[in-house]
Enzyme design. Structure first.
Site, PDB file in Angstrom:
ATOM      1  N   GLN A   6       0.670   1.770   3.971  1.00 51.97           N
ATOM      2  CA  GLN A   6       0.514   0.551   4.773  1.00 51.97           C
ATOM      3  C   GLN A   6      -0.969   0.255   4.981  1.00 51.97           C
ATOM      4  O   GLN A   6      -1.342  -0.802   5.463  1.00 51.97           O
ATOM      5  CB  GLN A   6       1.175   0.725   6.143  1.00 51.97           C
ATOM      6  CG  GLN A   6       2.638   1.065   6.081  1.00 51.97           C
ATOM      7  CD  GLN A   6       3.151   1.507   7.436  1.00 51.97           C
ATOM      8  OE1 GLN A   6       3.600   0.687   8.246  1.00 51.97           O
ATOM      9  NE2 GLN A   6       3.078   2.800   7.692  1.00 51.97           N
TER      10      GLN A   6
ATOM     11  N   ASP B 242      -7.325   0.023   3.943  1.00 50.95           N
ATOM     12  CA  ASP B 242      -8.727   0.472   3.908  1.00 50.95           C
ATOM     13  C   ASP B 242      -9.196   0.947   2.532  1.00 50.95           C
ATOM     14  O   ASP B 242     -10.380   1.265   2.356  1.00 50.95           O
ATOM     15  CB  ASP B 242      -8.943   1.581   4.970  1.00 50.95           C
ATOM     16  CG  ASP B 242      -7.994   2.776   4.770  1.00 50.95           C
ATOM     17  OD1 ASP B 242      -7.612   3.390   5.783  1.00 50.95           O
ATOM     18  OD2 ASP B 242      -7.627   3.081   3.617  1.00 50.95           O
TER      19      ASP B 242
ATOM     20  N   HIS C 224       0.704  -3.567   2.194  1.00 51.39           N
ATOM     21  CA  HIS C 224       0.039  -4.577   3.044  1.00 51.39           C
ATOM     22  C   HIS C 224      -1.234  -5.108   2.409  1.00 51.39           C
ATOM     23  O   HIS C 224      -1.945  -5.901   3.028  1.00 51.39           O
ATOM     24  CB  HIS C 224      -0.297  -3.978   4.423  1.00 51.39           C
ATOM     25  CG  HIS C 224       0.928  -3.700   5.244  1.00 51.39           C
ATOM     26  ND1 HIS C 224       0.917  -2.836   6.325  1.00 51.39           N
ATOM     27  CD2 HIS C 224       2.209  -4.120   5.119  1.00 51.39           C
ATOM     28  CE1 HIS C 224       2.140  -2.781   6.838  1.00 51.39           C
ATOM     29  NE2 HIS C 224       2.942  -3.538   6.121  1.00 51.39           N
TER      30      HIS C 224
ATOM     31  N   CYS D 251      -8.221 -17.500  -2.836  1.00 49.46           N
ATOM     32  CA  CYS D 251      -8.509 -18.824  -2.282  1.00 49.46           C
ATOM     33  C   CYS D 251      -7.205 -19.495  -1.854  1.00 49.46           C
ATOM     34  O   CYS D 251      -6.226 -19.514  -2.609  1.00 49.46           O
ATOM     35  CB  CYS D 251      -9.190 -19.708  -3.334  1.00 49.46           C
ATOM     36  SG  CYS D 251      -9.390 -21.411  -2.769  1.00 49.46           S
TER      37      CYS D 251
ATOM     38  N   CYS E 185      -7.063 -22.858  -4.431  1.00 47.60           N
ATOM     39  CA  CYS E 185      -6.870 -22.748  -5.904  1.00 47.60           C
ATOM     40  C   CYS E 185      -6.320 -21.386  -6.311  1.00 47.60           C
ATOM     41  O   CYS E 185      -6.009 -21.166  -7.477  1.00 47.60           O
ATOM     42  CB  CYS E 185      -8.195 -23.032  -6.618  1.00 47.60           C
ATOM     43  SG  CYS E 185      -9.398 -21.697  -6.469  1.00 47.60           S
TER      44      CYS E 185
ATOM     45  N   CYS F 293     -14.375 -20.463  -1.176  1.00 47.81           N
ATOM     46  CA  CYS F 293     -14.164 -20.183  -2.608  1.00 47.81           C
ATOM     47  C   CYS F 293     -15.362 -20.687  -3.426  1.00 47.81           C
ATOM     48  O   CYS F 293     -15.737 -21.873  -3.305  1.00 47.81           O
ATOM     49  CB  CYS F 293     -12.884 -20.891  -3.065  1.00 47.81           C
ATOM     50  SG  CYS F 293     -12.575 -20.750  -4.832  1.00 47.81           S
TER      51      CYS F 293
ATOM     52  N   THR G 161       2.193   7.706  10.533  1.00 54.71           N
ATOM     53  CA  THR G 161       2.697   6.358  10.839  1.00 54.71           C
ATOM     54  C   THR G 161       3.771   6.395  11.912  1.00 54.71           C
ATOM     55  O   THR G 161       4.604   7.306  11.969  1.00 54.71           O
ATOM     56  CB  THR G 161       3.252   5.653   9.582  1.00 54.71           C
ATOM     57  OG1 THR G 161       3.771   4.362   9.948  1.00 54.71           O
ATOM     58  CG2 THR G 161       4.355   6.460   8.895  1.00 54.71           C
ATOM     59  N   THR G 162       3.749   5.369  12.765  1.00 56.02           N
ATOM     60  CA  THR G 162       4.809   5.221  13.775  1.00 56.02           C
ATOM     61  C   THR G 162       6.073   4.676  13.123  1.00 56.02           C
ATOM     62  O   THR G 162       7.126   4.653  13.742  1.00 56.02           O
ATOM     63  CB  THR G 162       4.368   4.213  14.877  1.00 56.02           C
ATOM     64  OG1 THR G 162       3.793   3.065  14.235  1.00 56.02           O
ATOM     65  CG2 THR G 162       3.365   4.841  15.839  1.00 56.02           C
TER      66      THR G 162
ATOM     67  N   ASN H  17       2.797  14.489  11.660  1.00 53.22           N
ATOM     68  CA  ASN H  17       2.303  13.603  12.705  1.00 53.22           C
ATOM     69  C   ASN H  17       2.111  14.430  13.970  1.00 53.22           C
ATOM     70  O   ASN H  17       3.003  15.208  14.313  1.00 53.22           O
ATOM     71  CB  ASN H  17       3.336  12.486  12.962  1.00 53.22           C
ATOM     72  CG  ASN H  17       2.747  11.318  13.743  1.00 53.22           C
ATOM     73  OD1 ASN H  17       1.997  11.527  14.700  1.00 53.22           O
ATOM     74  ND2 ASN H  17       3.059  10.097  13.331  1.00 53.22           N
TER      75      ASN H  17
HETATM   76  N1  APR Z   1      -2.834  12.826  11.334  1.00 50.67           N
HETATM   77  C1  APR Z   1      -1.571  12.332  11.228  1.00 50.67           C
HETATM   78  N2  APR Z   1      -1.085  11.352  12.030  1.00 50.67           N
HETATM   79  C2  APR Z   1      -1.915  10.877  12.989  1.00 50.67           C
HETATM   80  C3  APR Z   1      -3.242  11.345  13.159  1.00 50.67           C
HETATM   81  C4  APR Z   1      -3.690  12.366  12.282  1.00 50.67           C
HETATM   82  N3  APR Z   1      -4.924  12.871  12.381  1.00 50.67           N
HETATM   83  N4  APR Z   1      -3.791  10.663  14.218  1.00 50.67           N
HETATM   84  C5  APR Z   1      -2.848   9.796  14.655  1.00 50.67           C
HETATM   85  N5  APR Z   1      -1.723   9.938  13.937  1.00 50.67           N
HETATM   86  C6  APR Z   1      -0.469   9.196  14.036  1.00 50.67           C
HETATM   87  C7  APR Z   1      -0.120   8.671  15.402  1.00 50.67           C
HETATM   88  O1  APR Z   1       0.582   9.666  16.149  1.00 50.67           O
HETATM   89  C8  APR Z   1       0.791   7.484  15.039  1.00 50.67           C
HETATM   90  O2  APR Z   1       2.141   7.920  14.917  1.00 50.67           O
HETATM   91  O3  APR Z   1      -0.614   8.056  13.215  1.00 50.67           O
HETATM   92  C9  APR Z   1       0.285   7.049  13.664  1.00 50.67           C
HETATM   93  C10 APR Z   1      -0.456   5.716  13.684  1.00 50.67           C
HETATM   94  O4  APR Z   1       0.491   4.729  13.981  1.00 50.67           O
HETATM   95  P1  APR Z   1       0.052   3.200  13.995  1.00 50.67           P
HETATM   96  O5  APR Z   1      -1.248   3.060  14.687  1.00 50.67           O
HETATM   97  O6  APR Z   1       1.241   2.432  14.474  1.00 50.67           O
HETATM   98  O7  APR Z   1      -0.234   2.862  12.474  1.00 50.67           O
HETATM   99  P2  APR Z   1       0.815   2.458  11.369  1.00 50.67           P
HETATM  100  O8  APR Z   1       2.083   3.206  11.561  1.00 50.67           O
HETATM  101  O9  APR Z   1       0.127   2.604  10.067  1.00 50.67           O
HETATM  102  O10 APR Z   1       1.053   0.885  11.672  1.00 50.67           O
HETATM  103  C11 APR Z   1       1.834   0.191  10.747  1.00 50.67           C
HETATM  104  O11 APR Z   1       1.324  -1.908  11.805  1.00 50.67           O
HETATM  105  O12 APR Z   1      -0.273  -3.210  12.828  1.00 50.67           O
HETATM  106  C12 APR Z   1       0.422  -3.011  11.665  1.00 50.67           C
HETATM  107  O13 APR Z   1      -0.270  -3.623   9.514  1.00 50.67           O
HETATM  108  C13 APR Z   1      -0.525  -2.701  10.539  1.00 50.67           C
HETATM  109  O14 APR Z   1      -0.204  -1.198   8.691  1.00 50.67           O
HETATM  110  C14 APR Z   1      -0.127  -1.301  10.109  1.00 50.67           C
HETATM  111  C15 APR Z   1       1.305  -1.197  10.589  1.00 50.67           C
END
Ligand code: APR
Length: 257
Positions: free
Chosen positions: A108, A111, A126, A134, A137, A157, A200-201, A225
């Site tokens: 997701q 970066d 994402h 653009c 175009c 553009c 990721t959450t 996580n």
């Molecule tokens: N190692 C592993 N996990 C970690 C670490 C770490 N060092 N530090 C934080 N985390 C975990 C947190 O506990 C959390 O569960 O990373 C997760 C980050 O969650 P989010 O901030 O919700 O990020 P993400 O899940 O990528 O969000 C999904 O939401 O806002 C949109 O487009 C945006 O791609 C993003 C999407």
């Protein structure tokens, strides 16, 4: 529960013979590169008012009627990306791809750090914050780090003078069809032997579902996580730890002879 000094013995045993793997990542994998996550403690959305303003700025409707506001937030995200470097989690994921017969990464993150670390079969669902197109175009472009650091307001553009937009998925937009199709091919038709989700959450169904499906289909599933998430009850192993510390252990277990 993993001890950060190592992985549970029975997890190590279940990793033996694994030749195909799918990894799913979110912002937490870049946290140890110094890039702020979105949710949870210290996240971009942690301060509710600021979080709502950020989500609104990153929405398709704001890009349409006030592109400068969208670009202020996108430029800041882009600057953080170009000022960051891959961390051991990114390198471990690239190492797994180089050593396993079949490997796919669904990220997701916008970066670009996975590709910088050498990952190739990447579904960046994402998009990438440095890529642009653009709005009029359709001409594609990509900012250099120097251009990102000098970015002020909305870029236009060079071909037609139209508004350039980030080639990333904004809130309220559909996911790119080709990437959704690839995700289904890789994770649903014949899921990899091992699916690992890290950092990721998993708030989006298209991120939580592939690992739940893999688990239901009897594949080995691992979450990495520091916090529990909505997928924790649906994976075989939910390891409480940082991606930069746990993923190198998993890469070592899967790639050492
Ligand atoms: N190692 C592993 N996990 C970690 C670490 C770490 N060092 N530090 C934080 N985390 C975990 C947190 O506990 C959390 O569960 O990373 C997760 C980050 O969650 P989010 O901030 O919700 O990020 P993400 O899940 O990528 O969000 C999904 O939401 O806002 C949109 O487009 C945006 O791609 C993003 C999407």
């Amino acid at each position: 529960m993993s001890t950060l000094a190592g992985l549970p013995a029975d997890l190590l045993e279940s990793l033996e013979g694994i030749t195909s793997m799918g990894v799913i990542t979110g912002a937490g994998v870049s946290a140890e590169s110094g890039i702020q996550t979105y949710r949870g403690q210290g996240g971009l959305y942690d301060d509710e008012a600021e979080g709502d303003a950020t989500v609104e700025a990153l929405s398709a409707s704001t890009l349409h009627h006030d592109p400068d506001r969208t670009w202020r937030v996108v430029a800041e995200l882009a600057r953080r990306s170009v000022d960051a470097a891959p961390n051991p989690a990114h390198h471990a994921i690239a190492q797994l791809e180089q050593n396993l017969t079949r490997f796919v990464l669904l990220t997701q993150n916008v970066d670009g750090l996975h590709k910088l670390a050498g990952s190739r079969n990447v579904i960046d669902i994402h998009g990438d914050v440095l890529d642009t197109r653009c709005r009029d175009c359709g001409a594609r472009g990509r900012f250099t780090p120097e251009e990102v650091r000098a970015l002020e307001g909305t870029p236009f553009c060079p071909d037609c003078g139209g508004v350039r937009r980030p080639n990333a998925v904004l809130f309220g937009e559909m996911l790119p069809e080709d990437k959704v199709r690839r995700m289904h091919q890789e994770f649903y038709a014949d899921p990899p032997d091992l699916v690992l989700i890290a950092g990721t959450t998993a708030v989006f169904p298209y991120i939580a579902e592939p690992i739940v499906v893999a688990n239901q289909r009897g594949r080995l599933t691992i979450e990495v996580n520091p916090e529990p998430t909505i997928v924790s009850p649906h994976v075989r192993w939910s390891l409480r730890g940082k991606a930069g510390e746990v993923l190198p252990l998993i890469a070592e277990a899967l790639t050492s002879d």
